[in-house]
Design a protein around this motif. Structure first.
Motif, PDB file in Angstrom:
ATOM      1  N   ALA A   1      51.432  40.096  33.258  1.00 34.04           N
ATOM      2  CA  ALA A   1      51.112  38.688  32.989  1.00 34.04           C
ATOM      3  C   ALA A   1      51.428  38.324  31.544  1.00 34.04           C
ATOM      4  CB  ALA A   1      49.636  38.425  33.275  1.00 34.04           C
ATOM      5  N   ILE A   2      51.544  37.035  31.320  1.00 31.07           N
ATOM      6  CA  ILE A   2      51.798  36.506  29.980  1.00 31.07           C
ATOM      7  C   ILE A   2      50.517  36.624  29.171  1.00 31.07           C
ATOM      8  CG2 ILE A   2      52.395  34.441  28.682  1.00 31.07           C
ATOM      9  CD1 ILE A   2      53.910  33.501  31.167  1.00 31.07           C
ATOM     10  N   LYS A   3      50.666  37.088  27.969  1.00 30.02           N
ATOM     11  CA  LYS A   3      49.512  37.241  27.094  1.00 30.02           C
ATOM     12  C   LYS A   3      49.091  35.858  26.593  1.00 30.02           C
ATOM     13  CE  LYS A   3      49.694  41.787  26.878  1.00 30.02           C
ATOM     14  NZ  LYS A   3      48.716  42.765  27.045  1.00 30.02           N
ATOM     15  N   ILE A   4      47.833  35.515  26.799  1.00 25.68           N
ATOM     16  CA  ILE A   4      47.276  34.244  26.326  1.00 25.68           C
ATOM     17  C   ILE A   4      46.357  34.571  25.159  1.00 25.68           C
ATOM     18  CG2 ILE A   4      45.833  32.271  26.909  1.00 25.68           C
ATOM     19  CD1 ILE A   4      46.735  32.614  29.798  1.00 25.68           C
TER      20      ILE A   4
ATOM     21  N   GLY B   1      46.204  46.365  42.113  1.00 26.13           N
ATOM     22  CA  GLY B   1      46.962  45.105  42.095  1.00 26.13           C
ATOM     23  C   GLY B   1      46.573  44.238  40.904  1.00 26.13           C
ATOM     24  N   ILE B   2      45.282  44.196  40.604  1.00 23.76           N
ATOM     25  CA  ILE B   2      44.813  43.407  39.459  1.00 23.76           C
ATOM     26  C   ILE B   2      45.314  44.015  38.158  1.00 23.76           C
ATOM     27  CG2 ILE B   2      42.741  42.774  38.152  1.00 23.76           C
ATOM     28  CD1 ILE B   2      41.321  42.372  40.836  1.00 23.76           C
ATOM     29  N   ASP B   3      45.308  45.341  38.080  1.00 23.37           N
ATOM     30  CA  ASP B   3      45.813  45.998  36.866  1.00 23.37           C
ATOM     31  C   ASP B   3      47.305  45.732  36.670  1.00 23.37           C
ATOM     32  OD1 ASP B   3      43.315  46.951  36.289  1.00 23.37           O
ATOM     33  OD2 ASP B   3      43.637  48.913  37.266  1.00 23.37           O
TER      34      ASP B   3
ATOM     35  N   SER C   1      36.853  52.413  54.221  1.00 23.11           N
ATOM     36  CA  SER C   1      37.933  51.420  54.226  1.00 23.11           C
ATOM     37  C   SER C   1      37.679  50.340  53.180  1.00 23.11           C
ATOM     38  CB  SER C   1      38.092  50.800  55.621  1.00 23.11           C
ATOM     39  OG  SER C   1      36.934  50.071  55.957  1.00 23.11           O
ATOM     40  N   ILE C   2      36.408  50.006  52.957  1.00 18.11           N
ATOM     41  CA  ILE C   2      36.086  49.037  51.909  1.00 18.11           C
ATOM     42  C   ILE C   2      36.432  49.606  50.547  1.00 18.11           C
ATOM     43  CG2 ILE C   2      34.174  47.879  50.731  1.00 18.11           C
ATOM     44  CD1 ILE C   2      32.885  47.490  53.456  1.00 18.11           C
ATOM     45  N   GLU C   3      36.106  50.882  50.329  1.00 19.63           N
ATOM     46  CA  GLU C   3      36.434  51.500  49.046  1.00 19.63           C
ATOM     47  C   GLU C   3      37.939  51.617  48.864  1.00 19.63           C
ATOM     48  OE1 GLU C   3      34.350  55.175  48.826  1.00 19.63           O
ATOM     49  OE2 GLU C   3      32.421  54.216  48.429  1.00 19.63           O
ATOM     50  N   LEU C   4      38.673  51.889  49.940  1.00 13.69           N
ATOM     51  CA  LEU C   4      40.130  51.961  49.865  1.00 13.69           C
ATOM     52  C   LEU C   4      40.720  50.601  49.517  1.00 13.69           C
ATOM     53  CD1 LEU C   4      42.595  53.787  50.286  1.00 13.69           C
ATOM     54  CD2 LEU C   4      42.594  53.048  52.685  1.00 13.69           C
ATOM     55  N   ASN C   5      40.198  49.553  50.159  1.00 13.98           N
ATOM     56  CA  ASN C   5      40.654  48.185  49.845  1.00 13.98           C
ATOM     57  C   ASN C   5      40.305  47.824  48.402  1.00 13.98           C
ATOM     58  OD1 ASN C   5      41.779  47.660  52.335  1.00 13.98           O
ATOM     59  ND2 ASN C   5      39.893  46.741  53.157  1.00 13.98           N
ATOM     60  N   HIS C   6      39.151  48.279  47.964  1.00 17.89           N
ATOM     61  CA  HIS C   6      38.748  48.022  46.578  1.00 17.89           C
ATOM     62  C   HIS C   6      39.719  48.686  45.600  1.00 17.89           C
ATOM     63  CE1 HIS C   6      36.427  47.696  42.935  1.00 17.89           C
ATOM     64  NE2 HIS C   6      36.349  49.025  42.841  1.00 17.89           N
ATOM     65  N   ALA C   7      40.108  49.905  45.902  1.00 23.26           N
ATOM     66  CA  ALA C   7      41.045  50.615  45.025  1.00 23.26           C
ATOM     67  C   ALA C   7      42.401  49.929  45.005  1.00 23.26           C
ATOM     68  CB  ALA C   7      41.181  52.069  45.482  1.00 23.26           C
TER      69      ALA C   7
ATOM     70  N   MET D   1      36.208  36.911  31.218  1.00 24.86           N
ATOM     71  CA  MET D   1      34.804  36.854  31.539  1.00 24.86           C
ATOM     72  C   MET D   1      34.607  36.772  33.055  1.00 24.86           C
ATOM     73  SD  MET D   1      32.099  34.229  30.085  1.00 24.86           S
ATOM     74  CE  MET D   1      30.609  34.840  29.487  1.00 24.86           C
ATOM     75  N   SER D   2      35.430  35.992  33.722  1.00 28.55           N
ATOM     76  CA  SER D   2      35.284  35.878  35.172  1.00 28.55           C
ATOM     77  C   SER D   2      35.702  37.175  35.851  1.00 28.55           C
ATOM     78  CB  SER D   2      36.098  34.703  35.692  1.00 28.55           C
ATOM     79  OG  SER D   2      37.460  34.927  35.422  1.00 28.55           O
ATOM     80  N   TYR D   3      36.646  37.888  35.268  1.00 29.12           N
ATOM     81  CA  TYR D   3      37.060  39.169  35.827  1.00 29.12           C
ATOM     82  C   TYR D   3      35.919  40.178  35.747  1.00 29.12           C
ATOM     83  CZ  TYR D   3      39.525  43.556  36.425  1.00 29.12           C
ATOM     84  OH  TYR D   3      39.897  44.785  36.846  1.00 29.12           O
ATOM     85  N   GLU D   4      35.210  40.176  34.634  1.00 25.87           N
ATOM     86  CA  GLU D   4      34.071  41.079  34.486  1.00 25.87           C
ATOM     87  C   GLU D   4      32.963  40.734  35.475  1.00 25.87           C
ATOM     88  OE1 GLU D   4      32.906  40.748  30.445  1.00 25.87           O
ATOM     89  OE2 GLU D   4      34.712  41.733  29.694  1.00 25.87           O
ATOM     90  N   MET D   5      32.736  39.453  35.671  1.00 28.19           N
ATOM     91  CA  MET D   5      31.740  39.027  36.643  1.00 28.19           C
ATOM     92  C   MET D   5      32.156  39.455  38.052  1.00 28.19           C
ATOM     93  SD  MET D   5      30.747  35.278  35.101  1.00 28.19           S
ATOM     94  CE  MET D   5      30.181  34.678  36.641  1.00 28.19           C
ATOM     95  N   TYR D   6      33.446  39.364  38.339  1.00 33.10           N
ATOM     96  CA  TYR D   6      33.959  39.778  39.638  1.00 33.10           C
ATOM     97  C   TYR D   6      33.741  41.271  39.836  1.00 33.10           C
ATOM     98  CZ  TYR D   6      37.380  41.149  43.161  1.00 33.10           C
ATOM     99  OH  TYR D   6      37.992  41.699  44.240  1.00 33.10           O
TER     100      TYR D   6
END
Length: 151
Positions: free
Chosen positions: A54-57, A46-48, A35-41, A1-6
């Motif tokens: 990551a460990i599945k919870i 990195g998040i993906d 550069s902002i869009e590049l950093n976003h990508a 949920m926090s990821y979606e909000m982010y």
């Protein structure tokens, strides 16, 4: 949920920045936006990667149950020690209370004897012996009450 909000927050920020730069910015600023869009990508990849490794919870964790048990069994030696300690403590404290109040009663009796002798006017040996006998040896409550009334 926090990821979606982010994600939502990030998209609105990018849209806001694009709108502001399009209306107010000179031609050199789109590079900042790029550069902002590049950093976003980069951040998104990195998040993906983190989510993939990551460990599945599970969505619903089982409730954590913590139980504390105190068993007071008459067969355990601990219970016997506690009960005997409490009994001995009560006996010691009650005897200390008895002996502490005993001296007060003697002071009260001595005060009554002194006032009685003072009222009668003379302190003979016979009268003092009579008072000692009245208060100690042959304790007569009726005579003591009468003496208190007289005094």
């Amino acid at each position: 949920m926090s990821y979606e909000m982010y994600k939502d927050f990030k998209e609105t920020m990018i849209k806001t920045l694009k709108n502001k730069t399009a209306t107010f910015a000179p031609a050199a600023q789109p590079t900042d936006l790029e550069s902002i869009e590049l950093n976003h990508a980069k951040t998104q990849t990195g998040i993906d990667n983190l989510q993939a490794s990551a460990i599945k919870i599970p969505s619903e964790l089982p409730p954590r149950i913590t139980q504390h048990r105190v068993i007071f069994n008459s067969e355990s030696p601990f219970a016997l020690y506690v009960v005997s300690f409490l009994f001995i403590s009560c006996m010691i404290l009650s005897s200390a209370l008895y002996f502490a109040t005993r001296s007060n009663y003697e002071r009260i009796d001595n005060n009554l004897k002194y006032r009685y002798i003072k009222i009668k006017g003379e302190a003979t040996l016979e009268r003092i012996a009579e008072l000692k006998e009245l208060f100690k040896l042959n304790h007569n409550n009726a005579k003591i009450r009468q003496m208190k009334k007289d005094v």
